[in-house]
Design an enzyme around this catalytic site. Structure first.
Site, PDB file in Angstrom:
ATOM      1  N   SER A  72     -17.870   5.436  32.975  1.00 37.56           N
ATOM      2  CA  SER A  72     -17.038   4.829  34.018  1.00 37.56           C
ATOM      3  C   SER A  72     -15.770   5.634  34.295  1.00 37.56           C
ATOM      4  O   SER A  72     -15.217   6.264  33.392  1.00 37.56           O
ATOM      5  CB  SER A  72     -16.607   3.422  33.602  1.00 37.56           C
ATOM      6  N   GLU A  93     -29.323   0.546  27.388  1.00 30.76           N
ATOM      7  CA  GLU A  93     -28.172  -0.267  27.033  1.00 30.76           C
ATOM      8  C   GLU A  93     -28.407  -1.718  27.440  1.00 30.76           C
ATOM      9  O   GLU A  93     -28.121  -2.645  26.696  1.00 30.76           O
ATOM     10  CB  GLU A  93     -26.927   0.289  27.729  1.00 30.76           C
TER      11      GLU A  93
END
Lengths: 379, 393
Positions: free
Chosen positions: B134, B249
């Protein structure tokens, strides 16, 4: 398998409901209690049940039964729950015959099952020793000498204790208390020297007691299956029995609930029927939802027995835990919503809470089964 | 005796001999997990011993190939190992993003040299990894990331910023998504590179949460260097690796999705630990979870029953009137359990490590279930009046 009853099952259910409404109601149960009847059930009514084939309902046709499976037996048990009908259906048909079917050799099955199916013999399981159901906590000992075993110890919660012609006594032949291994089951005739049956009085006023065995000699041919290897078959029998007891608790809870809703529509306070109060309406609606869940779970689990599902242990504990939980809430709410009249012996609603707690306790209550369910589920 | 049974016996004996008693205690929280690295956080000296012993056999990552430091075990053998560890309550010896995230990506996309270089260090817990995904302007829209990697022949020079980098302050190396090309669509030109955090061009600044802890960091790159040997996959093909890892994930987190591969109870054991009998360490939560699972099972049976009754021509029975009420209440219970079981990570609101607050946002969203489309109270009114026949006030 579809979660609906087939035609044969619907007929069986209707027949059971009709018969019990006439012959084995709460009023009959009250009369038996008040007369101090030691047997706790009506022999003549039991013989009629046997003639209808109920005693052999889940026993294979090979051994003189009807071969309707446990779904059939469960439907009858549910109706017995509705009417609080007392009979040896639980002790002998649901539990005793199932333990024999799971553990016995072919010859032993031929010896015992046909006479059970014919309603000629009552055979009751003697397992519990402590205050709680703990199937591997067995200390009653069986010591082998030659062709006989000497049994010493005592058992409680023996259903239909004073009427049984024989007991299936779970004994320890090896290992220590709490071990799953080393358990053996023996069929012991009730009149064997050294075996003493002492009747106990529980809140549901049914036939139950304690048996004490002092140097009871049992011939090795009455060992069910192999020595020290009873736990697996016994475990499966207990799973089946707990689903059957759940069916009884379902009928009992549904009936207590139905009677309570009827009362809500009839009892007036503050100038209107109490069933118009939202506080009571929501509690009743929540119970209705829970009872619908219970009905699905019981039917699914009964079918799981007959289809030999491999998740039976977890399913049995799930079902018994759920039915114990909801039977408890339902019977408590039944008393509360009936108010003062629900506290009187004159009213029948009190009979439901009494039977519920004994059936809940029998072969493991909510706490036992929720714990087992979680453990089997990996947590 | 079958080979598997022999393996079980050997494993049992080895574990009995080698697992320190202190490592047979249930894991209480993240602080009990051992993550390794150059400067490992050591809560108990036995963590290091246990990790070394397990790593020697390749059992920190038992399903990876032996040549890369794993145990080379078959899935049956891995299961036996897990069962035997569970039997004595043994903790996992090593937990890391290297094991759960980078390793699978390298095995899938890495070249032989990269596997040989990085996987054994992951297995031995020598290098701790963090994930650079991110950026301040690339959260849910991850592909719009802007951190730039300039081609300098045998290496890249990297400039830019990452945010919500979990444990960047504790990690030794980073697997990082960088932009190597600006000419195509935003999904093109992204590359997946690995580099050492211990260099002048990398600055890490922990983000302090209102709880006071700092599991996340802002990570700044100012002419950081990444050797080209550590470009994973083709240049410009990083997005497919990123997607692969995101799936990985989400699978890890999704124990908490609508169709979980594991039950809440099993997830709880993984996050909170169990006692030696296999019971969840917190008995209060255990009962709540068991009751929830039980009710879910019974509700499922009820939906199946009503469906079968309809198919058998019996129409929609009264049981169908409870679906909305019971189903939405169950969903709310499920979401509350997610919070209870996962703890802090479930309260995350933004950030890669929190999947941008998927758990907490689902939890809040579920509160509307029993309001929209008729509140639970209205549903109960309907059951009371139409099904049970109770009168109006």
């Amino acid at each position: 398998m579809a979660l609906v009853l087939n035609e044969e099952q619907n007929m069986l259910k209707d027949a059971a409901a009709g018969f019990l409404a006439e012959k084995a109601t709460v009023a009959h149960q009250r009369a038996l209690r008040d007369s101090g009847d030691a047997q706790g059930f009506d022999s003549a009514v039991w013989q009629e049940m046997a003639q209808m084939g109920w005693a052999g309902i889940a026993i294979d046709e090979e051994f003189g039964g009807l071969g309707y499976g446990y779904t059939g037996l469960g439907l009858v048990l549910e109706q017995m729950g509705r009417h609080l009908s007392a009979s040896p259906l639980q002790s002998t048909v649901l539990i005793g015959a199932t333990v024999i079917a799971q553990l016995a050799t072919q010859a032993q099955k031929e010896q015992w099952l046909p006479s059970i199916a014919a309603g000629e013999q009552l055979v009751s399981l003697a397992l519990q020793e402590g205050a709680h159901h703990a199937p591997w906590d067995v200390t009653l000992s069986a010591q082998k000498s030659g062709d006989t075993y000497l049994l010493n110890g005592s058992k409680r919660m023996v259903l239909d204790c004073s009427s049984a012609s024989a007991f299936i006594v779970v004994a320890r032949t090896a290992g220590a208390t709490g071990d799953e291994a080393g358990l053996s089951a023996f069929i012991v005739a009730a009149d064997t020297p050294g075996l003493v049956c002492e009747q106990r009085s529980l809140v549901d006023s049914r036939n139950v007691g304690v048996i004490t065995l002092t140097d009871v000699a049992v011939d090795a041919q009455h060992l069910l299956g192999s020595e020290g290897e009873a736990s697996q078959g016994l475990g499966r029998a207990l799973d089946i029995a707990n689903i059957g007891l759940s069916a009884e608790l379902l009928g009992l809870s549904v009936e207590a609930f139905t009677r309570t809703v009827d009362y809500l529509k009839e009892r007036k306070q503050f100038g209107r029927v109490i069933g118009s109060f939202q506080g009571l309406q929501h509690r009743a609606a929540e119970l209705f939802a829970e009872l619908e869940l219970c009905r699905s779970l019981v039917l699914q689990s009964l079918q799981a027995i007959d289809s030999a599902a491999d998740d039976l242990p977890m399913r049995a504990s799930a079902t018994k835990a759920k039915l114990c939980q909801i039977a408890q809430i339902t019977t408590n709410e039944a008393i509360q919503m009936h108010g003062g009249i629900g506290m009187t012996d004159e009213h029948e609603i009190g009979f439901f809470i009494k039977r519920a707690r004994v059936a809940q306790h029998t072969l493991g209550d909510y706490n036992y089964h929720l714990d087992r369910y979680a453990l089997l589920g990996g947590f | 005796m079958s080979d598997l049974e022999q393996f079980r016996q050997d494993t049992r004996a080895w574990l009995e001999e080698n697992c320190p008693l202190s490592m047979r205690e249930p894991i209480r929280g993240f602080e009990d997990m051992y993550n390794g690295g150059r400067n490992p956080e050591i809560d108990h000296p036995d963590q290091v011993i246990w990790c070394e012993r397990m790593a020697e056999r390749g059992w920190t990552v038992p399903h990876w190939p032996r040549e890369y430091g794993g145990g080379g075990l078959s899935s049956e053998e891995v299961k036996v190992l897990q069962q035997e560890m569970k039997r004595i309550g043994a903790r996992r010896a090593l937990d890391s993003f290297g094991i759960s995230m980078l390793g699978p990506a390298l095995l899938e996309f890495g070249n032989e040299e990269q596997k040989k270089e990085h996987l054994p260090k992951i297995c031995r817990g020598e290098i701790r990894w963090c994930q650079g995904y991110s950026e301040p302007n690339a959260g849910s829209d991850l592909a719009s990331l802007a951190t730039k990697a300039e081609d300098k022949g045998d290496h890249y020079v990297i400039n830019g910023q990452k945010v919500w980098t979990s444990y960047a302050d504790k990690a030794d190396w980073i697997f990082c998504l960088v932009r190597t090309d600006n000419s195509g669509t935003k999904h093109e030109g992204i590359s997946f590179v690995l580099f050492d955090m211990d260099q002048p061009g990398v600055t890490v600044k922990p983000i302090r949460l209102i709880s006071g802890s700092s599991p996340f960091c802002e990570t700044f790159f100012d002419n950081a260097i990444a050797d080209k040997r550590n470009l994973v996959g083709e240049e410009g093909n990083g997005w497919s690796i990123a997607k692969y890892l995101l799936t990985h994930e989400r699978e890890m987190i999704s124990g908490f999705g609508s169709a979980p591969p594991k039950t809440v109870g099993q997830m709880a054991v993984e996050t909170m630990g169990a006692d030696t009998s296999g019971r969840l360490s917190n008995s209060v939560l255990r009962q709540t979870i068991a009751q929830y699972q039980l009710d879910t099972m019974a509700f499922g049976a009820t939906m199946a029953r009503v469906g079968d009754e309809a198919k058998a021509g019996q129409g929609l029975g009264p049981a169908s009137s409870i679906f909305k009420y019971y189903g939405t209440e169950l969903n709310k219970r499920r979401n509350e359990l997610n919070l209870a079981v996962l703890g802090e990570p479930a309260l995350g609101w933004e950030g890669e490590a929190y999947s941008d607050g998927r758990v907490s946002r689902d939890w809040l969203r579920s509160k509307g279930n029993s309001i929209e489309g008729g509140t639970s109270e209205v549903q109960l009114n309907i059951v009371a009046k139409r099904v049970l026949g109770l009168p109006d006030a």
